[in-house]
Design an enzyme around this catalytic site. Structure first.
Site, mmCIF file in Angstrom:
data_model
loop_
_atom_site.group_PDB
_atom_site.id
_atom_site.type_symbol
_atom_site.label_atom_id
_atom_site.label_comp_id
_atom_site.label_asym_id
_atom_site.label_seq_id
_atom_site.Cartn_x
_atom_site.Cartn_y
_atom_site.Cartn_z
ATOM 1 N N GLY A 142 33.956 55.041 46.732
ATOM 2 C CA GLY A 142 34.041 53.872 47.293
ATOM 3 C C GLY A 142 35.022 54.134 48.667
ATOM 4 N N LEU A 143 34.735 54.574 49.636
ATOM 5 C CA LEU A 143 35.422 54.981 50.974
ATOM 6 C C LEU A 143 35.569 53.793 52.024
ATOM 7 C CD1 LEU A 143 34.540 58.699 51.285
ATOM 8 C CD2 LEU A 143 36.748 57.736 50.385
ATOM 9 N N GLY A 158 40.043 52.412 49.657
ATOM 10 C CA GLY A 158 39.724 53.792 48.893
ATOM 11 C C GLY A 158 40.149 54.777 49.590
ATOM 12 N N ALA A 200 33.758 43.999 43.432
ATOM 13 C CA ALA A 200 33.748 43.407 42.108
ATOM 14 C C ALA A 200 32.501 42.894 41.902
ATOM 15 C CB ALA A 200 35.067 42.475 41.924
ATOM 16 N N SER A 248 47.697 46.142 44.234
ATOM 17 C CA SER A 248 48.127 45.063 45.327
ATOM 18 C C SER A 248 49.195 45.877 46.372
ATOM 19 C CB SER A 248 48.934 43.942 44.533
ATOM 20 O OG SER A 248 49.547 43.328 45.485
ATOM 21 N N GLY A 249 48.882 45.537 47.567
ATOM 22 C CA GLY A 249 49.711 45.916 48.752
ATOM 23 C C GLY A 249 48.740 46.052 50.003
ATOM 24 N N GLY A 250 47.698 45.744 49.860
ATOM 25 C CA GLY A 250 46.801 45.915 51.054
ATOM 26 C C GLY A 250 46.512 47.482 51.413
ATOM 27 N N LYS A 286 46.765 41.163 37.338
ATOM 28 C CA LYS A 286 46.632 41.304 38.870
ATOM 29 C C LYS A 286 46.127 39.778 39.363
ATOM 30 C CE LYS A 286 45.855 42.797 42.947
ATOM 31 N NZ LYS A 286 44.762 42.035 43.622
ATOM 32 N N HIS A 324 48.898 37.566 39.606
ATOM 33 C CA HIS A 324 49.863 38.158 40.823
ATOM 34 C C HIS A 324 49.128 37.256 42.017
ATOM 35 C CE1 HIS A 324 49.683 40.392 44.484
ATOM 36 N NE2 HIS A 324 50.723 40.886 44.083
ATOM 37 N N ASN A 325 47.709 37.412 42.227
ATOM 38 C CA ASN A 325 47.031 36.812 43.518
ATOM 39 C C ASN A 325 47.101 35.350 43.360
ATOM 40 O OD1 ASN A 325 46.305 39.449 43.765
ATOM 41 N ND2 ASN A 325 44.341 38.788 44.387
ATOM 42 N N GLU A 342 50.594 34.395 44.492
ATOM 43 C CA GLU A 342 50.471 34.654 46.150
ATOM 44 C C GLU A 342 49.814 33.649 46.657
ATOM 45 O OE1 GLU A 342 47.365 37.363 48.691
ATOM 46 O OE2 GLU A 342 48.644 38.659 46.871
ATOM 47 N N TYR A 343 48.767 32.913 46.301
ATOM 48 C CA TYR A 343 48.275 31.833 46.760
ATOM 49 C C TYR A 343 49.403 30.517 46.994
ATOM 50 C CZ TYR A 343 42.986 32.546 46.688
ATOM 51 O OH TYR A 343 41.805 32.774 46.832
ATOM 52 N N HIS A 370 39.713 8.701 18.651
ATOM 53 C CA HIS A 370 40.061 10.126 18.609
ATOM 54 C C HIS A 370 41.411 10.463 18.017
ATOM 55 C CE1 HIS A 370 37.287 11.629 21.375
ATOM 56 N NE2 HIS A 370 37.367 10.678 22.323
#
Length: 482
Positions: free
Chosen positions: A10-11, A15, A77, A129-131, A183, A186-187, A190-191, A451
């Site tokens: 995956g380039l 990647g 994904a 993570s880190g872009g 992860k 983490h995201n 981040e949101y 209930h």
């Protein structure tokens, strides 16, 4: 010919940059991409003259690797991962290791890990993570999956990871889907962080009419406090960036936000685990609301807002906003850690919460000095039930509450939407309330659905039902689900 240390499929940008990072650390990397032209252009371009081997098929990729073979997937994904695995598995042998470095859903990783292990292979689901810059210079890495794989991939991943305090921002997270779950959280955080920063910016614009340059100055000053972080830093840079005619570019960007789904997954996981992840949930909904641009424009005309001048001190209220941002940020992490603890119990993971804070301390999008305090808290008390009980955070939040309330009140009074600030404060008020109105709610449930309920004057675990109307009889439901 020397065998390659690791293969990567995956380039795309991430990647390619991970390959360049690994090669720069002394590893020989074999690469493959479904579109073969990408392999050729990469090898002839930035990979030229380096210890990077281009291959034209999965079989050729596998043949170039030393045993046990380590193959990292950097593909979209979802079904693409499953399809690639089915093509790759017949080429591998017992003990070989497949690493999914994409943003896969943790439940998919749990399934794939069991499937791969059943074939005598090892599987790693690793959050990255880190872009693109992080991938090249040093990302935060969150590996989980087959524990037996860790000794064979550790040297590579800790070598390419970011460093914070002299330690690699990469450590084994846990079994099967644990790495991708962490992860995902983490995201989600981040949101929340991004939404909080945007709400602070909105307050400064609406209440004071601040220019982008003035707001940038504020964020620059905040980045010298406990809010020192990557996201505050880039916010300052964004606000100062000029379009071709010298005007601030940010003012010309349409206020419609996209999302790739990890924040939504975090909110769904919180609902599944019964964890009140309110701030991150509101951050996700805020993005959804932003997408309703045409309706918002129509609604703004139909419900014109009265302009109420701000009559306070600008300097002191900017400080209130900063303190409210810090308090809300603490809540965001507290909620995120609550979710990880609940999922660890459900899935049988043994998560190192201080270690997770170390991973997030460098290379990733939510990196900040703030995380050092979280690591200290969990290193001191690994079974800490909630971040707010750590002495540092307990005392810090106590001192921030007045500013937090003033900020939320100002937003409501002046019509500035603050879903993240206010949901964080409401959660805090609820979490710190010994008594809530849920007694009435439970009575309502018992009234219309039998209930049952517990009583304050009887031991926990005893359940009661009242025939509220005199016509319901003694039959009741047994699913209390507190």
């Amino acid at each position: 010919m020397k065998k390659a240390d690791i293969g990567l499929i995956g380039l795309a940008v991430m990647g390619e940059n991970l390959v360049m990072n690994m090669e720069s650390r002394g590893f020989t990397v074999a690469v493959y991409n479904r579109t073969l032209e990408k392999v050729d252009s990469f090898i002839k371009g930035r990979a030229g003259g380096k210890n990077i081997v281009g291959t034209k098929s999965l079989a050729e990729l596998v043949s170039t690797l030393s045993r046990p073979r380590r193959i990292m997937l950097m593909v979209k994904a979802g079904p693409a991962v499953d399809s690639l695995l089915e093509s790759l598995l017949p080429l591998l042998e017992a003990g070989d290791i497949v690493i999914d470095g994409g943003n896969s859903r943790y439940s998919d990783t749990i399934r794939r890990c069991a499937y791969i292990e059943n074939k005598g292979l090892l599987y790693v689901g690793m959050g990255v993570s880190g872009g693109e810059k992080g991938a090249l210079k040093g990302p935060a890495l969150m590996p989980g999956g087959s524990p037996a794989a860790w000794p064979f991939v550790r040297s590579i991943f800790q070598a390419i990871a970011a460093k914070a305090g002299g330690a690699a921002c990469c450590e084994w997270v846990g079994e099967n889907g644990a790495g991708h779950f962490v992860k995902m959280v983490h995201n989600g955080i981040e949101y929340g962080d991004m939404q909080l920063i945007c709400e602070a910016y909105s307050l400064m614009r609406v209440l004071f009419g601040m220019s982008e340059e003035e707001a940038a100055d504020v964020f620059e000053s905040w980045n010298k406090t406990e809010l020192d972080s990557y996201l505050i830093e880039i916010t300052k840079n964004i606000l100062r960036y000029k379009d071709s005619d010298g005007a601030p570019l940010v003012g010309r960007i349409l206020d419609v936000t996209g999302q790739k789904g990890t924040g939504k997954w975090t909110a769904i996981a919180a609902l599944d685990e019964g964890i009140p992840l309110t701030l991150i949930g509101e951050a996700v909904f805020a993005r959804s609301l932003s997408a309703m641009k045409d309706e918002r424009v129509s609604a703004s005309a139909a419900f014109a807002r009265e302009k109420i001048p701000f009559d306070g001190c600008r300097e002191s209220f900017v400080e209130d906003i900063r303190r409210a941002l810090l308090a809300s940020k603490i809540v965001s992490y507290a909620q995120g850690y609550m979710l990880m603890r609940a999922a660890a119990k459900s899935c049988g993971w043994n998560l190192n919460y201080g270690g997770i804070a170390q991973i997030w301390s460098g290379g990733c999008i939510i990196r900040s000095v703030f995380l050092g305090k979280i690591k200290e808290a969990f290193d001191t008390e690994p079974e800490l039930p909630n971040l707010l009980f750590a002495p540092y955070f307990r005392d810090k939040v106590r001192s921030l509450v007045p500013s937090w309330r003033r900020t939320a009140a100002a937003g409501v009074l002046h019509g500035v939407p603050l879903p993240a600030f206010t949901s964080a404060l409401s959660w805090f008020d609820g979490y710190t309330s010994a008594e809530l109105s849920a007694n009435l709610l439970q009575a309502q449930r018992d009234y219309f659905g039998a209930h049952t309920y517990e009583r304050t004057d009887r031991p926990r675990g005893e359940f009661f039902h009242t025939d509220w109307t005199g016509e319901g009889g003694a039959t009741f439901s047994e699913n209390y689900n507190a």
